[in-house]
Scaffold this motif. Structure first.
Motif, short mmCIF file in Angstrom:
data_model
loop_
_atom_site.label_atom_id
_atom_site.label_comp_id
_atom_site.label_asym_id
_atom_site.label_seq_id
_atom_site.Cartn_x
_atom_site.Cartn_y
_atom_site.Cartn_z
N LYS A 10 -56.16 37.30 -98.50
CA LYS A 10 -55.99 38.83 -98.46
C LYS A 10 -56.98 39.18 -97.11
CE LYS A 10 -54.34 40.09 -102.87
NZ LYS A 10 -54.87 40.93 -104.23
N HIS A 11 -58.08 38.53 -97.39
CA HIS A 11 -59.31 39.22 -96.29
C HIS A 11 -58.81 38.75 -94.95
CE1 HIS A 11 -60.23 35.06 -98.10
NE2 HIS A 11 -60.91 34.85 -97.10
N PHE A 12 -58.05 37.48 -94.70
CA PHE A 12 -57.54 37.16 -93.22
C PHE A 12 -56.52 38.06 -93.06
CE2 PHE A 12 -58.82 32.47 -93.63
CZ PHE A 12 -60.27 32.68 -93.12
N LYS A 13 -55.62 38.70 -94.01
CA LYS A 13 -54.67 39.60 -93.67
C LYS A 13 -55.30 40.87 -93.03
CE LYS A 13 -51.22 37.97 -96.95
NZ LYS A 13 -50.30 38.15 -98.01
N ARG A 14 -56.39 41.36 -93.79
CA ARG A 14 -57.08 42.53 -93.22
C ARG A 14 -57.63 42.26 -91.90
NH1 ARG A 14 -61.11 43.69 -97.37
NH2 ARG A 14 -59.43 45.01 -98.42
N TYR A 15 -58.17 41.08 -91.64
CA TYR A 15 -58.79 40.97 -90.21
C TYR A 15 -57.51 40.84 -89.17
CZ TYR A 15 -62.82 39.30 -92.90
OH TYR A 15 -63.82 39.17 -93.73
N ARG A 16 -56.35 40.25 -89.66
CA ARG A 16 -55.31 40.24 -88.62
C ARG A 16 -54.86 41.55 -88.46
NH1 ARG A 16 -49.83 37.39 -90.78
NH2 ARG A 16 -50.37 38.86 -92.30
N ALA A 17 -54.91 42.46 -89.33
CA ALA A 17 -54.29 44.06 -89.26
C ALA A 17 -55.19 44.62 -88.17
CB ALA A 17 -54.25 44.56 -90.74
N SER A 18 -56.42 44.38 -88.30
CA SER A 18 -57.43 44.98 -87.37
C SER A 18 -57.11 44.78 -85.99
CB SER A 18 -58.86 44.66 -87.60
OG SER A 18 -59.09 43.26 -87.14
N TRP A 19 -56.57 43.60 -85.79
CA TRP A 19 -56.21 43.27 -84.27
C TRP A 19 -55.09 43.98 -83.68
CZ3 TRP A 19 -59.30 40.97 -80.83
CH2 TRP A 19 -60.52 40.13 -81.19
N GLN A 20 -54.19 43.84 -84.75
CA GLN A 20 -52.55 44.82 -84.63
C GLN A 20 -52.95 45.95 -84.32
OE1 GLN A 20 -50.87 42.83 -88.10
NE2 GLN A 20 -49.54 41.64 -86.71
N ASN A 21 -53.66 46.70 -85.11
CA ASN A 21 -53.96 48.17 -85.31
C ASN A 21 -54.54 48.76 -84.11
OD1 ASN A 21 -52.93 48.38 -87.66
ND2 ASN A 21 -54.78 48.29 -89.09
N LYS A 22 -55.55 47.66 -83.70
CA LYS A 22 -56.32 48.09 -82.45
C LYS A 22 -55.59 47.87 -80.81
CE LYS A 22 -60.48 49.42 -83.95
NZ LYS A 22 -60.22 49.41 -85.38
N HIS A 23 -54.42 47.17 -81.08
CA HIS A 23 -53.61 46.85 -80.00
C HIS A 23 -51.84 47.08 -80.37
CE1 HIS A 23 -57.27 44.51 -79.71
NE2 HIS A 23 -57.16 44.67 -78.39
N PRO A 24 -51.74 48.28 -80.72
CA PRO A 24 -50.37 48.51 -81.15
C PRO A 24 -49.22 48.25 -80.06
CG PRO A 24 -51.34 50.47 -80.47
CD PRO A 24 -52.54 49.32 -80.58
N GLU A 25 -49.54 48.06 -78.85
CA GLU A 25 -48.24 47.71 -78.14
C GLU A 25 -48.74 46.22 -77.61
OE1 GLU A 25 -49.19 50.19 -74.68
OE2 GLU A 25 -48.59 52.33 -75.76
#
Length: 360
Positions: free
Chosen positions: A107-122
């Motif tokens: 789960k913690h890796f999923k959260r870190y992954r989401a941080s990259w996707q959220n900061k770079h939506p395009e």
């Protein structure tokens, strides 16, 4: 009247103070912020004699420092307040990550992954698994099958993917704090210097890590690194303390050697960022934090430290610097293991050898 006047203005005064301080803090953490190489590495507190006592490190230190001060000044004019989303990117806007284990992504890796996707939506996102390895060259697939360890496999995947597609390849223990469009717009290659080690590893206290690497397709550094890995992996007769050390020498250590070798000849529009951009919190402090949370354990587990730091309340986050665009949670995606007493540890970045770090 005087009483009512003071009662009205006094709260207003503090509201203004809070507003301006909040604006100041938020602006300091937006965009690409410049920090001097010496300050980021912690050379002022550690003392440059620390690096001079290690000849190989002194050369690496001076090379990376000179390149950084030259490139940061030229490309970012010391401070870039915000990234221009319309600027044509030199490095493809693709985020690559690899997960070759049979277990599900924590789960913690999923959260870190989401941080990259959220900061770079395009940006495009690619997760490389055992099922997608067939897209890689056959010789790399063969080396992966013959590999002794997961970190050996991951670096082979990393080199093949960046060589073919380019983009950003980032390990799962990195959490994104802000977008890095600036890096992709200005450079053909970038990586981050790890915090200085307390003990030399492969005869060095300064390591250029493979955990966060951005590159254009077919960049000379990535091409040379892959070739060097293949050569070192074939040299099975060399004596090492363990299979792990041999594989790290062939994959992880070879990356730093190649980066240093090539940029010493020609910059190649490349940069090695100083530690606090992606390692604002040294692994040494993460381990210390873990020990205070679990005093009964003599050897803190990296995976357990990750789970603690993945919670919403993370006191270590007070150590994040204005320039930091990512944080390495130092959990290690190389499998569960215990931290050995003689294992090299990093010095506290910015604070050098000081034990007095806020948040611990």
């Amino acid at each position: 009247m005087h009483y009512l006047y003071s009662r009205t203005l006094f709260p207003l005064f503090f509201v203004c103070i809070f507003f301006f301080s909040a604006c100041s803090d938020s602006s300091a953490h937006k965009g690409f912020v410049y920090v001097g190489f010496d300050e980021s590495v912690g050379a002022e507190r550690i003392g440059k004699k620390y690096f001079q006592s290690h000849e190989l490190d002194l050369k690496r230190y001076e090379l990376c420092s000179h390149l950084w001060e030259k490139e940061a000044t030229k490309s970012f004019s010391l401070v870039t307040e915000s990234a221009d989303k319309n600027v044509v990117s030199k490095i493809p806007k693709i985020i690559h990550q690899v997960w070759l284990k049979e277990t599900a992504l924590p789960k913690h890796f999923k959260r870190y992954r989401a941080s990259w996707q959220n900061k770079h939506p395009e940006w495009q996102y690619r997760l490389w698994t055992n099922e997608s390895l067939s897209e890689l060259p056959q010789d790399i697939q063969d080396l992966i099958k013959a590999a002794d360890s997961s970190y050996e496999k991951e670096d082979l995947v990393r080199s093949a993917v960046l060589l073919k597609l380019g983009g950003l390849f980032v390990d799962f223990e990195f959490e994104c704090l802000k977008a890095i469009d600036d890096l992709h717009a200005h450079y053909d290659f970038y990586t981050v210097l790890e915090p200085p080690l307390l003990q030399p590893h492969f005869n060095r206290v300064l390591q250029i890590g493979t955990g966060l690497v951005g590159a254009i397709p077919a960049h000379p550094i990535i091409k040379k690194w892959q070739e060097e890995m293949k050569l070192r992996l074939q040299r099975r007769s060399l004596a090492f303390a363990s299979v792990k050390e041999k594989n790290l020498w062939a994959t992880y250590a070879s990356f730093g050697d190649v980066v240093e070798e090539l940029i010493s000849r020609e910059p190649l529009n490349s940069v090695v960022l100083p530690p606090t951009y992606a390692y604002p919190i040294s692994p040494r402090w993460i381990y210390s934090f873990h020990k205070t949370e679990h005093k009964k354990k003599k050897r803190p587990s990296r995976n357990a430290a990750q789970k603690i730091l993945a919670k919403q309340e993370r006191p270590l986050f007070s150590m994040i610097e204005p320039e930091s665009f990512a944080i390495n949670h130092a959990g290690g995606t190389w499998g569960k293991r215990k931290l050995q007493p003689d294992e090299p540890r990093q010095l506290g970045v910015r604070e050098g050898l000081s034990e007095n770090r806020k948040g611990l």
